[in-house]
Design a protein around this motif. Structure first.
Motif, PDB file in Angstrom:
ATOM      1  N   ARG A  53       0.835  -1.187   0.000  1.00  0.00           N
ATOM      2  CA  ARG A  53       0.000   0.000   0.000  1.00  0.00           C
ATOM      3  C   ARG A  53       0.879   1.249   0.000  1.00  0.00           C
ATOM      4  O   ARG A  53       2.088   1.165   0.220  1.00  0.00           O
ATOM      5  CB  ARG A  53      -0.921   0.007   1.236  1.00  0.00           C
ATOM      6  N   ASP A 126      -9.242  -7.812  -3.319  1.00  0.00           N
ATOM      7  CA  ASP A 126      -9.648  -6.957  -2.205  1.00  0.00           C
ATOM      8  C   ASP A 126      -9.169  -7.606  -0.909  1.00  0.00           C
ATOM      9  O   ASP A 126      -9.825  -8.482  -0.365  1.00  0.00           O
ATOM     10  CB  ASP A 126     -11.175  -6.802  -2.145  1.00  0.00           C
ATOM     11  N   PRO A 127      -7.991  -7.177  -0.395  1.00  0.00           N
ATOM     12  CA  PRO A 127      -7.154  -6.135  -0.957  1.00  0.00           C
ATOM     13  C   PRO A 127      -6.316  -6.625  -2.133  1.00  0.00           C
ATOM     14  O   PRO A 127      -6.065  -7.798  -2.270  1.00  0.00           O
ATOM     15  CB  PRO A 127      -6.240  -5.758   0.212  1.00  0.00           C
ATOM     16  N   GLN A 147     -17.353  -2.643  -1.457  1.00  0.00           N
ATOM     17  CA  GLN A 147     -17.615  -1.886  -0.257  1.00  0.00           C
ATOM     18  C   GLN A 147     -18.851  -2.450   0.440  1.00  0.00           C
ATOM     19  O   GLN A 147     -19.672  -3.124  -0.187  1.00  0.00           O
ATOM     20  CB  GLN A 147     -17.800  -0.403  -0.569  1.00  0.00           C
ATOM     21  N   HIS A 168     -11.233   2.942  11.478  1.00  0.00           N
ATOM     22  CA  HIS A 168     -11.334   3.533  10.150  1.00  0.00           C
ATOM     23  C   HIS A 168     -11.365   5.065  10.224  1.00  0.00           C
ATOM     24  O   HIS A 168     -11.613   5.647  11.275  1.00  0.00           O
ATOM     25  CB  HIS A 168     -12.597   3.032   9.438  1.00  0.00           C
ATOM     26  N   ASP A 171     -14.257   9.669   5.465  1.00  0.00           N
ATOM     27  CA  ASP A 171     -14.015  10.288   4.160  1.00  0.00           C
ATOM     28  C   ASP A 171     -14.343  11.776   4.281  1.00  0.00           C
ATOM     29  O   ASP A 171     -15.423  12.145   4.739  1.00  0.00           O
ATOM     30  CB  ASP A 171     -14.898   9.626   3.100  1.00  0.00           C
ATOM     31  N   HIS A 180     -13.038   4.577   5.750  1.00  0.00           N
ATOM     32  CA  HIS A 180     -12.112   3.654   5.111  1.00  0.00           C
ATOM     33  C   HIS A 180     -10.937   3.329   6.019  1.00  0.00           C
ATOM     34  O   HIS A 180     -10.581   4.100   6.915  1.00  0.00           O
ATOM     35  CB  HIS A 180     -11.605   4.245   3.780  1.00  0.00           C
ATOM     36  N   ASP A 181     -10.343   2.187   5.774  1.00  0.00           N
ATOM     37  CA  ASP A 181      -9.141   1.755   6.465  1.00  0.00           C
ATOM     38  C   ASP A 181      -7.996   2.676   6.030  1.00  0.00           C
ATOM     39  O   ASP A 181      -7.717   2.787   4.838  1.00  0.00           O
ATOM     40  CB  ASP A 181      -8.835   0.303   6.073  1.00  0.00           C
ATOM     41  N   ARG A 183      -4.998   2.226   5.997  1.00  0.00           N
ATOM     42  CA  ARG A 183      -3.973   1.467   5.263  1.00  0.00           C
ATOM     43  C   ARG A 183      -4.534   0.809   4.008  1.00  0.00           C
ATOM     44  O   ARG A 183      -3.830   0.102   3.296  1.00  0.00           O
ATOM     45  CB  ARG A 183      -3.346   0.409   6.185  1.00  0.00           C
ATOM     46  N   ARG A 184      -5.827   1.035   3.737  1.00  0.00           N
ATOM     47  CA  ARG A 184      -6.492   0.541   2.518  1.00  0.00           C
ATOM     48  C   ARG A 184      -6.403  -0.975   2.378  1.00  0.00           C
ATOM     49  O   ARG A 184      -6.271  -1.519   1.283  1.00  0.00           O
ATOM     50  CB  ARG A 184      -5.876   1.200   1.274  1.00  0.00           C
ATOM     51  N   VAL A 188     -14.275  -0.510   2.155  1.00  0.00           N
ATOM     52  CA  VAL A 188     -14.887   0.750   2.567  1.00  0.00           C
ATOM     53  C   VAL A 188     -16.288   0.464   3.111  1.00  0.00           C
ATOM     54  O   VAL A 188     -17.000  -0.398   2.593  1.00  0.00           O
ATOM     55  CB  VAL A 188     -14.972   1.713   1.363  1.00  0.00           C
TER      56      VAL A 188
END
Length: 256
Positions: A53, A126-127, A147, A168, A171, A180-181, A183-184, A188
């Motif tokens: 990431r 995902d991820p 999501q 999280h 946004d 959202h996390d 660290r993605r 979401v």
């Protein structure tokens, strides 16, 4: 209940057991440094899942015997481990006919049966992990964005609970309710306004719940955070707590 200490035995300070898998997160200033770590790890004789990431890389090992080698590679690149952010998010469907429901979602998501009886993405979209410099070839037919959407009468209260419980971030775009996390690594979450008068629709909810696996040494802190954000502890066992958000949606915090 004592849930501290377990999960670090024989793994080293960088690693924790998350959902039974040796896992580490290494902070990195950009995708370049994360991809460099992935390149070093790819040379090890072990099955490894590496999620790169913009802020770092998560590493999950099939065998803890290579944990120190990975940590050494990270240190050589100037990357520091941050075990406090580790977690694994899953969605659990509650059904009277799990095989039928499973077949439906397998077709819809193009997933494959997992070893635990659930469904997993065989391409790990995902991820997703990307490292062009390591020879990755893009396929425009495979990208997807997943999501989770939760209905809520009080969007603010429910959103605040899930943001706290999952760690999280809100946004910051105007007019959206996404969290959202940072660290993605996890999906979401989006919160949709639900009219309190829609009683039939409300009765149909809560047939799924979220399971959050965390290292055992941070589990109690995560429980306290969730309860402080408006959650209600429903029940507990040796290695998990079941919590309801302000409108009854459920999350299970699992550890160990």
């Amino acid at each position: 209940m004592d849930c501290t200490g377990a999960g670090t035995t024989d793994l080293g300070a960088d690693w924790r057991l998350v959902d039974g898998v040796a896992t580490a997160w290494f902070d990195a200033p950009s995708l370049i440094e994360g991809a460099a770590l992935a390149g070093r790890i790819a040379k090890l004789p072990t099955e490894t899942v590496i999620d790169v990431r913009a802020t770092g890389a998560r590493v999950r090992l099939d065998s803890a015997e290579h944990a120190e080698a990975v940590s050494t590679a990270a240190r050589d690149l100037g990357l520091a481990a941050n075990p406090a952010v580790l977690q694994q998010l899953s969605v659990v469907f509650e059904s009277a006919d799990p095989p039928a429901v499973g077949r439906f979602w397998q077709r819809v998501l193009d997933y494959a049966p997992g070893q635990d009886g659930g469904l997993v993405d065989p391409l790990r979209r995902d991820p997703t992990a990307a490292a062009r410099d390591l020879g990755a070839i893009p396929d425009p037919g495979l990208p997807r964005f997943a999501q989770l959407l939760l209905d809520a009468v009080d969007v603010g209260a429910v959103r605040a609970f899930w943001s706290a419980a999952l760690g999280h971030t809100h946004d910051r775009r105007a007019g959206v309710t996404d969290i959202h996390d940072p660290r993605r690594l996890n999906p979401v979450l989006v919160f949709q306004q639900l009219d309190a008068s829609e009683t039939q629709r409300r009765r149909q909810r809560n047939r799924i719940h979220v399971e959050l696996a965390v290292p055992s040494d941070i589990a109690r802190e995560r429980l306290a955070t969730a309860v402080a954000a408006g959650g209600r502890l429903l029940d507990e066992s040796a290695d998990r707590w079941r919590i309801a958000d302000p409108e009854g949606n459920e999350i299970v915090i699992a550890f160990g």
